[in-house]
Scaffold this motif. Sequence first.
Motif, PDB file in Angstrom:
ATOM      1  N   ASN A   9       0.825  -1.212   0.000  1.00  0.00           N
ATOM      2  CA  ASN A   9       0.000   0.000   0.000  1.00  0.00           C
ATOM      3  C   ASN A   9       0.856   1.257   0.000  1.00  0.00           C
ATOM      4  OD1 ASN A   9      -3.071  -0.435   0.232  1.00  0.00           O
ATOM      5  ND2 ASN A   9      -2.277  -1.977   1.639  1.00  0.00           N
ATOM      6  N   ALA A  10       1.998   1.211   0.697  1.00  0.00           N
ATOM      7  CA  ALA A  10       2.888   2.370   0.736  1.00  0.00           C
ATOM      8  C   ALA A  10       3.476   2.653  -0.647  1.00  0.00           C
ATOM      9  CB  ALA A  10       4.009   2.133   1.749  1.00  0.00           C
ATOM     10  N   LEU A  11       3.878   1.611  -1.359  1.00  0.00           N
ATOM     11  CA  LEU A  11       4.449   1.783  -2.696  1.00  0.00           C
ATOM     12  C   LEU A  11       3.430   2.367  -3.667  1.00  0.00           C
ATOM     13  CD1 LEU A  11       6.456  -1.566  -2.994  1.00  0.00           C
ATOM     14  CD2 LEU A  11       7.426   0.729  -2.841  1.00  0.00           C
ATOM     15  N   LEU A  12       2.177   1.941  -3.529  1.00  0.00           N
ATOM     16  CA  LEU A  12       1.138   2.422  -4.436  1.00  0.00           C
ATOM     17  C   LEU A  12       0.627   3.807  -4.048  1.00  0.00           C
ATOM     18  CD1 LEU A  12      -0.777  -0.948  -4.775  1.00  0.00           C
ATOM     19  CD2 LEU A  12       0.453   0.217  -6.607  1.00  0.00           C
ATOM     20  N   VAL A  21       2.158  -3.546  -8.203  1.00  0.00           N
ATOM     21  CA  VAL A  21       2.634  -4.246  -7.004  1.00  0.00           C
ATOM     22  C   VAL A  21       1.781  -5.489  -6.801  1.00  0.00           C
ATOM     23  CG1 VAL A  21       2.981  -4.141  -4.515  1.00  0.00           C
ATOM     24  CG2 VAL A  21       3.407  -2.110  -5.912  1.00  0.00           C
ATOM     25  N   SER A  22       2.440  -6.639  -6.677  1.00  0.00           N
ATOM     26  CA  SER A  22       1.750  -7.900  -6.421  1.00  0.00           C
ATOM     27  C   SER A  22       2.184  -8.450  -5.070  1.00  0.00           C
ATOM     28  CB  SER A  22       2.071  -8.933  -7.511  1.00  0.00           C
ATOM     29  OG  SER A  22       1.603  -8.500  -8.770  1.00  0.00           O
ATOM     30  N   VAL A  23       1.208  -8.882  -4.290  1.00  0.00           N
ATOM     31  CA  VAL A  23       1.477  -9.541  -3.017  1.00  0.00           C
ATOM     32  C   VAL A  23       1.139 -11.017  -3.186  1.00  0.00           C
ATOM     33  CG1 VAL A  23       0.869  -9.692  -0.574  1.00  0.00           C
ATOM     34  CG2 VAL A  23       0.962  -7.458  -1.695  1.00  0.00           C
ATOM     35  N   GLY A 104      -7.628  -7.206   7.180  1.00  0.00           N
ATOM     36  CA  GLY A 104      -8.785  -6.990   6.310  1.00  0.00           C
ATOM     37  C   GLY A 104      -8.794  -5.591   5.707  1.00  0.00           C
ATOM     38  N   LEU A 105      -8.446  -4.587   6.511  1.00  0.00           N
ATOM     39  CA  LEU A 105      -8.398  -3.211   6.015  1.00  0.00           C
ATOM     40  C   LEU A 105      -7.303  -3.041   4.970  1.00  0.00           C
ATOM     41  CD1 LEU A 105      -9.167  -0.204   6.104  1.00  0.00           C
ATOM     42  CD2 LEU A 105      -7.596   0.046   8.049  1.00  0.00           C
ATOM     43  N   LEU A 106      -6.132  -3.616   5.221  1.00  0.00           N
ATOM     44  CA  LEU A 106      -5.012  -3.490   4.278  1.00  0.00           C
ATOM     45  C   LEU A 106      -5.319  -4.210   2.955  1.00  0.00           C
ATOM     46  CD1 LEU A 106      -2.066  -4.029   6.776  1.00  0.00           C
ATOM     47  CD2 LEU A 106      -2.726  -1.884   5.679  1.00  0.00           C
ATOM     48  N   VAL A 107      -6.012  -5.344   3.029  1.00  0.00           N
ATOM     49  CA  VAL A 107      -6.426  -6.043   1.810  1.00  0.00           C
ATOM     50  C   VAL A 107      -7.413  -5.180   1.024  1.00  0.00           C
ATOM     51  CG1 VAL A 107      -7.753  -8.013   0.926  1.00  0.00           C
ATOM     52  CG2 VAL A 107      -6.014  -8.376   2.688  1.00  0.00           C
ATOM     53  N   LYS A 108      -8.367  -4.586   1.731  1.00  0.00           N
ATOM     54  CA  LYS A 108      -9.354  -3.727   1.080  1.00  0.00           C
ATOM     55  C   LYS A 108      -8.683  -2.546   0.369  1.00  0.00           C
ATOM     56  CE  LYS A 108     -13.108  -0.515   2.190  1.00  0.00           C
ATOM     57  NZ  LYS A 108     -13.880   0.131   3.290  1.00  0.00           N
ATOM     58  N   LYS A 109      -7.728  -1.912   1.047  1.00  0.00           N
ATOM     59  CA  LYS A 109      -7.033  -0.770   0.452  1.00  0.00           C
ATOM     60  C   LYS A 109      -6.212  -1.189  -0.762  1.00  0.00           C
ATOM     61  CE  LYS A 109      -8.457   2.382   3.304  1.00  0.00           C
ATOM     62  NZ  LYS A 109      -9.353   3.486   2.848  1.00  0.00           N
ATOM     63  N   LEU A 110      -5.600  -2.371  -0.695  1.00  0.00           N
ATOM     64  CA  LEU A 110      -4.827  -2.862  -1.833  1.00  0.00           C
ATOM     65  C   LEU A 110      -5.740  -3.125  -3.026  1.00  0.00           C
ATOM     66  CD1 LEU A 110      -2.072  -3.815  -2.938  1.00  0.00           C
ATOM     67  CD2 LEU A 110      -2.635  -6.095  -2.081  1.00  0.00           C
ATOM     68  N   ASN A 111      -6.896  -3.719  -2.780  1.00  0.00           N
ATOM     69  CA  ASN A 111      -7.841  -4.012  -3.860  1.00  0.00           C
ATOM     70  C   ASN A 111      -8.373  -2.745  -4.518  1.00  0.00           C
ATOM     71  OD1 ASN A 111      -7.622  -6.797  -3.539  1.00  0.00           O
ATOM     72  ND2 ASN A 111      -9.338  -6.918  -2.109  1.00  0.00           N
ATOM     73  N   GLU A 112      -8.410  -1.646  -3.758  1.00  0.00           N
ATOM     74  CA  GLU A 112      -8.874  -0.377  -4.327  1.00  0.00           C
ATOM     75  C   GLU A 112      -7.901   0.167  -5.366  1.00  0.00           C
ATOM     76  OE1 GLU A 112      -9.514   2.222  -1.027  1.00  0.00           O
ATOM     77  OE2 GLU A 112     -11.319   1.173  -0.339  1.00  0.00           O
ATOM     78  N   HIS A 113      -6.672  -0.364  -5.361  1.00  0.00           N
ATOM     79  CA  HIS A 113      -5.653   0.088  -6.324  1.00  0.00           C
ATOM     80  C   HIS A 113      -5.642  -0.769  -7.603  1.00  0.00           C
ATOM     81  CE1 HIS A 113      -3.567   3.133  -3.931  1.00  0.00           C
ATOM     82  NE2 HIS A 113      -3.651   2.332  -2.885  1.00  0.00           N
ATOM     83  N   PRO A 115      -6.027  -2.123 -11.258  1.00  0.00           N
ATOM     84  CA  PRO A 115      -5.177  -3.320 -11.433  1.00  0.00           C
ATOM     85  C   PRO A 115      -3.715  -3.115 -11.037  1.00  0.00           C
ATOM     86  CG  PRO A 115      -5.409  -2.205 -13.525  1.00  0.00           C
ATOM     87  CD  PRO A 115      -6.223  -1.401 -12.533  1.00  0.00           C
ATOM     88  N   GLN A 116      -3.362  -1.903 -10.549  1.00  0.00           N
ATOM     89  CA  GLN A 116      -1.956  -1.671 -10.185  1.00  0.00           C
ATOM     90  C   GLN A 116      -1.552  -2.525  -8.970  1.00  0.00           C
ATOM     91  OE1 GLN A 116      -4.091   0.919 -10.787  1.00  0.00           O
ATOM     92  NE2 GLN A 116      -3.266   1.434 -12.817  1.00  0.00           N
ATOM     93  N   GLY A 117      -2.493  -2.759  -8.079  1.00  0.00           N
ATOM     94  CA  GLY A 117      -2.223  -3.596  -6.913  1.00  0.00           C
ATOM     95  C   GLY A 117      -3.024  -4.881  -6.963  1.00  0.00           C
ATOM     96  N   SER A 118      -2.406  -5.990  -6.619  1.00  0.00           N
ATOM     97  CA  SER A 118      -3.121  -7.271  -6.665  1.00  0.00           C
ATOM     98  C   SER A 118      -2.613  -8.190  -5.563  1.00  0.00           C
ATOM     99  CB  SER A 118      -2.954  -7.946  -8.028  1.00  0.00           C
ATOM    100  OG  SER A 118      -1.596  -8.302  -8.249  1.00  0.00           O
ATOM    101  N   LEU A 119      -3.502  -9.058  -5.099  1.00  0.00           N
ATOM    102  CA  LEU A 119      -3.180 -10.043  -4.074  1.00  0.00           C
ATOM    103  C   LEU A 119      -3.393 -11.421  -4.667  1.00  0.00           C
ATOM    104  CD1 LEU A 119      -2.493 -10.871  -1.188  1.00  0.00           C
ATOM    105  CD2 LEU A 119      -4.870 -10.430  -0.554  1.00  0.00           C
ATOM    106  N   GLN A 120      -2.329 -12.219  -4.723  1.00  0.00           N
ATOM    107  CA  GLN A 120      -2.372 -13.534  -5.333  1.00  0.00           C
ATOM    108  C   GLN A 120      -2.362 -14.609  -4.236  1.00  0.00           C
ATOM    109  OE1 GLN A 120      -2.749 -13.473  -8.584  1.00  0.00           O
ATOM    110  NE2 GLN A 120      -2.279 -11.303  -8.799  1.00  0.00           N
ATOM    111  N   TYR A 121      -3.472 -15.341  -4.109  1.00  0.00           N
ATOM    112  CA  TYR A 121      -3.575 -16.388  -3.094  1.00  0.00           C
ATOM    113  C   TYR A 121      -3.036 -17.724  -3.622  1.00  0.00           C
ATOM    114  CZ  TYR A 121      -6.627 -13.377  -0.264  1.00  0.00           C
ATOM    115  OH  TYR A 121      -7.139 -12.360   0.498  1.00  0.00           O
ATOM    116  N   SER A 122      -2.800 -18.649  -2.705  1.00  0.00           N
ATOM    117  CA  SER A 122      -2.353 -20.019  -3.025  1.00  0.00           C
ATOM    118  C   SER A 122      -1.063 -20.022  -3.843  1.00  0.00           C
ATOM    119  CB  SER A 122      -3.452 -20.781  -3.790  1.00  0.00           C
ATOM    120  OG  SER A 122      -4.627 -20.864  -3.033  1.00  0.00           O
ATOM    121  N   GLU A 123      -0.150 -19.130  -3.499  1.00  0.00           N
ATOM    122  CA  GLU A 123       1.122 -19.047  -4.208  1.00  0.00           C
ATOM    123  C   GLU A 123       2.285 -19.203  -3.222  1.00  0.00           C
ATOM    124  OE1 GLU A 123       1.389 -19.215  -7.253  1.00  0.00           O
ATOM    125  OE2 GLU A 123      -0.399 -18.360  -8.189  1.00  0.00           O
ATOM    126  N   THR A 124       2.941 -20.356  -3.262  1.00  0.00           N
ATOM    127  CA  THR A 124       4.105 -20.610  -2.411  1.00  0.00           C
ATOM    128  C   THR A 124       5.368 -20.490  -3.241  1.00  0.00           C
ATOM    129  OG1 THR A 124       2.850 -22.098  -0.969  1.00  0.00           O
ATOM    130  CG2 THR A 124       5.249 -22.294  -0.921  1.00  0.00           C
TER     131      THR A 124
END
Length: 285
Positions: A9-12, A21-23, A104-113, A115-124
């Motif tokens: 969120n800081a980078l964006l 930015v991808s998490v 939850g708040l940080l995920v919400k803020k990231l999703n508001e960005h 397509p510049q910000g994205s959260l990728q689940y199930s990725e090891t």
Amino acid sequence: GIGGLSIANALLHRTGLADRVSVYEKADEFYPSAGAGFGFSPNGQMCLSSIGIRDYRQFCQPFNVMKRITSGGSAVQQQAPVFKQIREKYGFGFAGCLRADLVGLLVKKLNEHEPQGSLQYSETLTGITPHLDRVELEFNSGRQDVVDLVIGADGIHSSVAKLLDIDEGTPPIYSGANIFYGKVPKPNRIEYLRENLVFDSGSVVNGPGTGEFIAFHAGTGEKQTFIWATTYSALSPPEKREEWNQGDLTELGDVLSKYPNSHPIHKFAKLTGPDDLLHFGLFYR
């Protein structure tokens, strides 16, 4: 986790600092009940505020008073309104926060960005290859990405550090202490906590025990939760069962037996369900 999501969120937040930015998260989804509560420091609150995130205030329980109880837990030995004084002087104070609320708040803020910000689940992460102008990433899902920069925010047992052979010869050091962490949801519905003048919602209470005992309230409204914890000395950490290691009531019994019967920790333990008891070792680098 909180660190990785905050960095993203800081980078964006700063225009032109990062185009995308991808998490990457190894869990298959966000679990709102994962983890417990913590004391949210003024520095942490200032960091979030500086990147435009101030909504955390709506689910934080402000602390006002620090109390020190006796070893028997039946009396307050010392108390002072230090937390209230800090908040009034600097504009930011200490507060009880539920980890799930902040994540939850940080995920919400990231999703508001997007397509510049994205959260990728199930990725090891299974492979990382740095080059002069890029970094190649490989994941157990078969996914492959090429990025400009990688920030490893995956905890003290970091997979990123392991894959890069960083600090390979200096693994996390076990402190010789473990901690039991108990959660009691909706404390206002429990008479013992609702009418307790020592363990009120604006106080942080600590005292001696098998190591150190501490208790406080975190969260607000229907999510308000009473948190209590105790440390104890041990030769080794408890066996790791999962990311957030649920404790065993039998193991807790051994620790409780060292507290006098008058200590409120016995009552708190009875109010804590098996799924709300965490147990883990304390490490440092």
